[in-house]
Design an enzyme around this catalytic site. Structure first.
Site, PDB file in Angstrom:
ATOM      1  N   HIS A 502       0.836  -1.443   0.304  1.00 43.66           N
ATOM      2  CA  HIS A 502       0.051   0.401   0.019  1.00 43.66           C
ATOM      3  C   HIS A 502       0.713   1.592  -0.356  1.00 43.66           C
ATOM      4  CE1 HIS A 502      -3.484   2.238   1.697  1.00 43.66           C
ATOM      5  NE2 HIS A 502      -1.918   3.269   1.960  1.00 43.66           N
ATOM      6  N   GLU A 503       1.638   0.784   0.961  1.00 42.91           N
ATOM      7  CA  GLU A 503       2.724   2.301   0.848  1.00 42.91           C
ATOM      8  C   GLU A 503       3.300   2.924  -0.291  1.00 42.91           C
ATOM      9  OE1 GLU A 503       2.156   4.778   2.874  1.00 42.91           O
ATOM     10  OE2 GLU A 503       0.677   3.642   4.142  1.00 42.91           O
ATOM     11  N   HIS A 506       1.890   4.286  -3.147  1.00 41.63           N
ATOM     12  CA  HIS A 506       1.733   5.748  -2.035  1.00 41.63           C
ATOM     13  C   HIS A 506       3.458   6.667  -2.857  1.00 41.63           C
ATOM     14  CE1 HIS A 506      -1.503   6.833  -0.725  1.00 41.63           C
ATOM     15  NE2 HIS A 506      -1.091   5.710   0.677  1.00 41.63           N
ATOM     16  N   HIS A 509       2.900   6.513  -6.974  1.00 44.58           N
ATOM     17  CA  HIS A 509       2.381   7.486  -7.196  1.00 44.58           C
ATOM     18  C   HIS A 509       2.832   9.156  -7.107  1.00 44.58           C
ATOM     19  CE1 HIS A 509      -2.210   9.394  -7.163  1.00 44.58           C
ATOM     20  NE2 HIS A 509      -1.178   9.688  -8.339  1.00 44.58           N
TER      21      HIS A 509
HETATM   22 ZN    ZN Z   1      -2.281   5.500   2.430  1.00 42.89          ZN
END
Ligand code: ZN
Length: 717
Positions: A502-503, A506, A509
Site C-alpha cells: 500500500h505505502e 503512494h 504515485h
Molecule cells: Zn495510504
C-alpha cells in the site's frame, strides 16, 4: 506529507499588506549558513543533507524560510504590471523553496527521529506556522491578483494545465472566504476561532471519558483472554497504581480484543457500554451540546460563502463532488450489508444456542461469537503465513511489480553517496527500464525505534514538476517492523505485507508524476488512497506468490491451500465491518446536510438509525458523541464516506486487470493505469481520469463481490 507541503505551498502564500520588506542580502546570508535551508547538493539533482541536520537548526530555519517566502509574495503583489499567469501564478508556484526544504527536515524530526528537545520546538512553532498560513490565505492583494488571472481565464481559457492550476488555487482561496466583504470576513474568522476551541473541547471530553472509565479486573475475571492481553492489562493496571489487578482501558485497542475473547458476558456488556458512551454520559464531559454548536457554526460559515449546507461546500473539490453522489453510493451498499448481518447473526446464534442456550446475540456478543465462527469456518494460522513473508523477498516483490507495471528499475545506491538520517535507512535509484533515464530515489526506513511514530507512511522530499525542470523525485516509505538480530530474517504478517505494498503504491504515485506545476501534485482526499489500495492487489497475484512468497528456510512456495484460506478469510465478518462503518459515514453526511436547528444529536442519531433499519446487534463504529474524525476537527467532516469511495474504485480497477487478456500483468491496462491514474496526479479531474482508464464510471459490483455481497441489478456509482 507531499499533500501537506502542497497545502503550505498554496494556502500559505501570503503576507500582510504593508509588511516590512526583508533586507535581502542579509537574510540570504543567514539562509546559506543554515544547513536546513541550503540548496541540496550532491548527485541526483541534489539530495537532502540528512547528515547535517540538528534540532537547534530547525526553528531558525523555519522562521527564516517563512520570512523569505513572505518576501517573495510581497514581490508578486508589488508588481505594478497587470496580473498574468506568468507574473503571478508561476512565481507563486516557485516561491518558498527554502521553507519547503526546512519542512523536509522538520518532517523527519517529527516522524522518524523525534525527541523531547524537538517536541519543544514543535510546540513553539505550531502557532507560528498557523499564523504564517493565515497571512497567505488572508492576503487581499495576493488574492486580488489571483482573482484577476482567474476571471480573465474564464473569458480566454489558458492551456489545460495552466487552467487547472489557476482553478485549483482560486477555489482554495475562495473556499476559505477570500471573496467575503470585510464584515463577513470578521464573522468568518470569529466562527473559525470558536470552532477550533470547540474541537479541542470535544477531543478533551472523549479523552477524559477514556481515562475515567477504566475497568479493573481480578485474577478470576480473565477467562478467555489471550496471554498477551493479560500481560498488557496487568501493566496498564500497575501503571495506574493498581498492581496485581488487570486494567481494561476505555480505548479501541483494549475494548476490541476484550469483546472478542472474554468469556464473561456481564463484563463484555460493561466494557461495551463504557466504550460506546464516551462523550455521552450527561456529565461535564458530555459532547452533545458541543456537537450542536459545531454544526450550527459550520452551517453559518458556509452560508456566508453561499452554500446550502456544509457537505455541499466540503465536497465541491472532491471526486464525489456532491453530497448526493456520496449518499447514493452508500445507500447502494447499505441493504446488502444489512442482509449479510442477518446471515452473520444467524451463524453466531447457532453457536450461542449450542454453547450458552438462552442467549440472544447483543452488540457486546458480536465480536465474541464472530470469533468462534471465524475459528470454525476460516481458521488461518497467522504464524504459519508469516514464514512465507520475509521482508527482503517482499521488497524484491515490490520492485518486480513496479517493473512490470511502471517499467521502473530499482538499483541500490552506492554506500555513502546519499546521506541518510539513520543507519537503517536504505536508498535505491529508480530508472526507466528501457531508456535508463533517472526517475528518482526511493528511501526505505523499515524498522521501529524510539522517537519514530507508529504505523506506516509514505512521503516525498521532492516532487516532480516540469516548471522546475523535472528534477528527480525523492520518495520515501516508512514502516515499523521489528529490527531482527544480525543474520535473522524479518517475518511479517499478511496485513503488514499488504500495508507494505500500500505505502509503496503512494511512492509509485509520487515517482510516476509528470505534472507541469507543483500545485498539480496535490492530493484529493477521496481519490489518493485508491492508487495505493489498488497496488495491494499485486501481493496475491500468482507471479508474486511463486517468485517471492517463499519459506524463509526451505524456499518452498507458500502452499495454494494457505493462499485460498487467506483470500476466503477476507470476506469474513464483512456484514459487521461494512455496517458499522456505513452507519457512521451515513450519519456524518446526514449531520452535514440537515438544518442544524432541527438537530438534537442524541435524538437525531437514534431516529435516523431507526429509519435506516440499523440492526440491533451493531452500533456505529464511531457514535456521534465521540466521532473524532468529524467533530474534533474538519479533516473527515462530511468526508468519512471517502474510505468507501476509494474502496469502490479499487475493486473496480482491480477487476479491469482481472478481466484483461494478461490479467494483472496486462501491458495495455498497465499503460492506461500509469497514463490516467498515476502520472497526472491532480492535473486531471479524477472522475474524468477514471473514465479514461475504465471506459466508464466506476460501478459498485466489484466491491460487492469482494465483500461477498450479492451484486444489485443495474448499479452505477
Ligand atoms: Zn495510504
Amino acid at each position: 506529507m507531499n499533500t501537506i507541503f502542497r497545502h503550505i505551498g498554496v494556502i500559505s502564500l501570503a503576507v500582510l499588506a504593508g509588511c516590512a520588506k526583508t533586507p535581502e542580502t542579509n537574510s540570504e546570508n543567514i539562509a546559506m549558513n543554515n544547513a536546513l535551508l541550503a540548496e541540496w547538493e550532491g548527485p541526483y539533482g541534489g539530495v537532502p543533507a540528512f547528515d547535517k541536520m540538528t534540532v537547534d537548526l530547525v526553528k531558525p530555519a523555519l522562521q527564516k524560510g517563512m520570512e523569505l517566502k513572505l518576501a517573495e509574495i510581497d514581490r508578486i503583489t508589488g508588481n505594478a504590471e497587470e496580473p498574468t499567469f506568468e507574473n503571478t501564478i508561476e512565481p507563486l508556484e516557485l516561491s518558498g523553496k527554502e521553507l519547503e526544504r526546512a519542512f523536509v527536515y522538520y518532517g523527519i524530526f517529527s516522524s522518524n527521529v523525534s525527541n523531547p528537545e524537538f517536541r519543544e520546538v514543535q510546540k513553539e512553532m505550531a502557532p507560528q506556522i498557523s499564523e504564517f498560513n493565515s497571512k497567505i490565505s488572508q492576503n487581499e492583494a495576493l488574492f486580488q491578483r489571483i482573482k484577476k488571472v482567474y476571471e480573465k481565464s474564464k473569458k480566454n481559457p489558458l492551456s489545460t494545465e495552466k487552467q487547472r492550476v489557476i482553478d485549483l488555487i482560486y477555489e482554495d482561496f475562495a473556499m476559505e472566504g477570500a471573496n467575503l466583504n470585510e464584515a463577513e470576513k470578521q464573522r468568518y474568522a470569529a466562527i473559525n476561532k470558536e470552532l477550533s476551541s470547540l474541537y479541542t473541547q470535544f477531543s478533551n471530553n472523549v479523552l477524559a471519558d477514556e481515562e475515567n472509565y477504566v475497568l479493573y479486573l481480578d485474577e478470576g475475571q480473565l477467562s478467555g483472554l489471550p496471554e498477551s492481553y493479560v500481560k498488557s492489562a496487568a501493566k496498564a493496571a500497575a501503571d495506574r497504581g493498581k498492581g496485581g489487578q488487570y486494567a481494561v482501558t476505555n480505548t479501541r485497542s483494549s475494548m476490541d480484543p476484550f469483546l472478542t475473547y472474554s468469556d464473561n458476558r456481564q463484563l463484555r456488556e460493561k466494557v461495551w457500554r463504557n466504550y460506546y458512551s464516551r462523550g455521552d454520559n450527561g456529565d461535564e464531559y458530555d459532547n452533545n451540546q458541543i456537537i450542536s454548536d459545531i454544526l450550527k457554526l459550520r452551517d453559518e460559515r458556509v452560508e456566508l460563502l453561499g452554500y446550502d449546507n456544509y457537505a455541499q461546500w466540503r465536497l465541491q473539490n472532491r471526486m464525489a463532488k456532491t453530497p448526493e453522489s456520496a449518499m447514493n453510493l452508500m445507500m447502494q451498499v447499505w441493504p446488502a450489508a444489512l442482509a449479510r448481518v442477518k446471515e452473520e447473526v444467524s451463524d453466531m446464534q447457532q453457536i450461542a444456542d449450542e454453547e450458552n442456550p438462552g442467549i440472544t446475540i447483543k452488540p457486546w456478543d458480536y465480536r465474541y461469537y464472530a470469533e468462534k465462527v471465524r475459528k470454525a469456518k476460516y481458521d488461518l494460522d497467522s504464524e504459519e503465513v508469516k514464514q512465507y513473508l520475509e521482508l527482503g523477498n517482499l521488497t524484491q516483490a515490490l520492485f518486480f511489480t513496479a517493473g512490470e507495471l511502471f517499467n521502473f528499475e530499482f538499483t541500490p545506491v552506492k554506500e555513502n553517496t546519499v546521506p541518510v538520517f539513520h543507519e537503517d535507512v536504505k536508498v535505491w535509484e529508480v530508472t526507466n527500464k528501457d531508456t535508463d533515464k533517472l526517475v528518482g530515489l526511493w528511501y526505505l526506513d523499515p524498522y521501529a525505534r524510539t522517537g519514530k511514530r507508529s504505523g506506516a507512511w509514505a512521503t516525498t522530499y521532492r516532487g516532480f514538476n516540469q516548471l522546475e525542470g523535472g528534477e528527480p523525485v525523492l520518495a520515501s516509505n516508512n514502516s515499523n517492523f521489528i529490527k531482527p538480530a544480525p543474520g535473522e530474517p524479518v517475518l511479517v504478517s499478511w496485513d503488514d505485507a499488504e500495508t507494505f505494498f500500500h505505502e509503496f503504491g503512494h511512492a509509485l504515485h509520487f515517482l510516476s508524476s509528470n505534472v507541469a506545476y507543483p500545485t498539480l501534485n496535490g492530493g484529493v482526499r477521496d481519490y489518493t488512497e485508491f492508487q495505493s489500495q489498488l497496488l495491494e492487489r499485486w501481493l496475491s497475484t500468482d507471479q508474486v506468490i511463486n517468485k517471492y512468497l517463499r519459506h524463509y528456510k526451505t524456499n518452498d512456495v507458500i502452499p495454494d491451500e494457505l493462499v485460498q484460506k487467506i483470500k476466503k478469510a477476507a470476506t469474513f465478518n464483512q456484514g459487521f465491518a461494512t455496517t458499522e462503518f456505513l452507519a457512521s459515514a451515513i450519519m456524518d453526511m446526514k449531520y452535514h446536510t440537515t438544518d442544524p436547528d432541527q438537530i438534537d444529536p442524541d435524538k437525531f442519531e437514534k431516529e435516523t438509525l431507526q429509519e435506516l433499519n440499523m440492526p440491533e446487534e451493531i452500533v456505529m463504529r464511531h457514535r456521534t458523541p465521540h466521532f473524532g474524525h468529524v467533530f474534533s476537527g474538519e479533516g473527515y467532516a462530511a468526508g468519512y464516506y471517502g474510505y468507501l469511495w476509494a474502496d469502490v474504485l479499487t475493486s473496480d480497477a482491480a477487476e479491469a486487470f482481472a478481466e484483461a487478456p494478461n490479467g494483472f500483468y496486462d501491458k495495455e491496462t498497465a499503460r492506461k493505469l500509469l497514463k490516467y491514474l498515476f502520472a497526472p496526479r491532480n492535473s486531471m479531474d479524477p472522475a474524468e481520469a477514471y473514465r479514461k482508464f475504465r471506459g466508464r464510471d466506476a460501478k459498485i459490483d466489484a466491491l460487492m463481490r469482494d465483500r461477498g455481497f450479492p451484486v444489485p441489478q443495474d448499479s452505477l456509482q
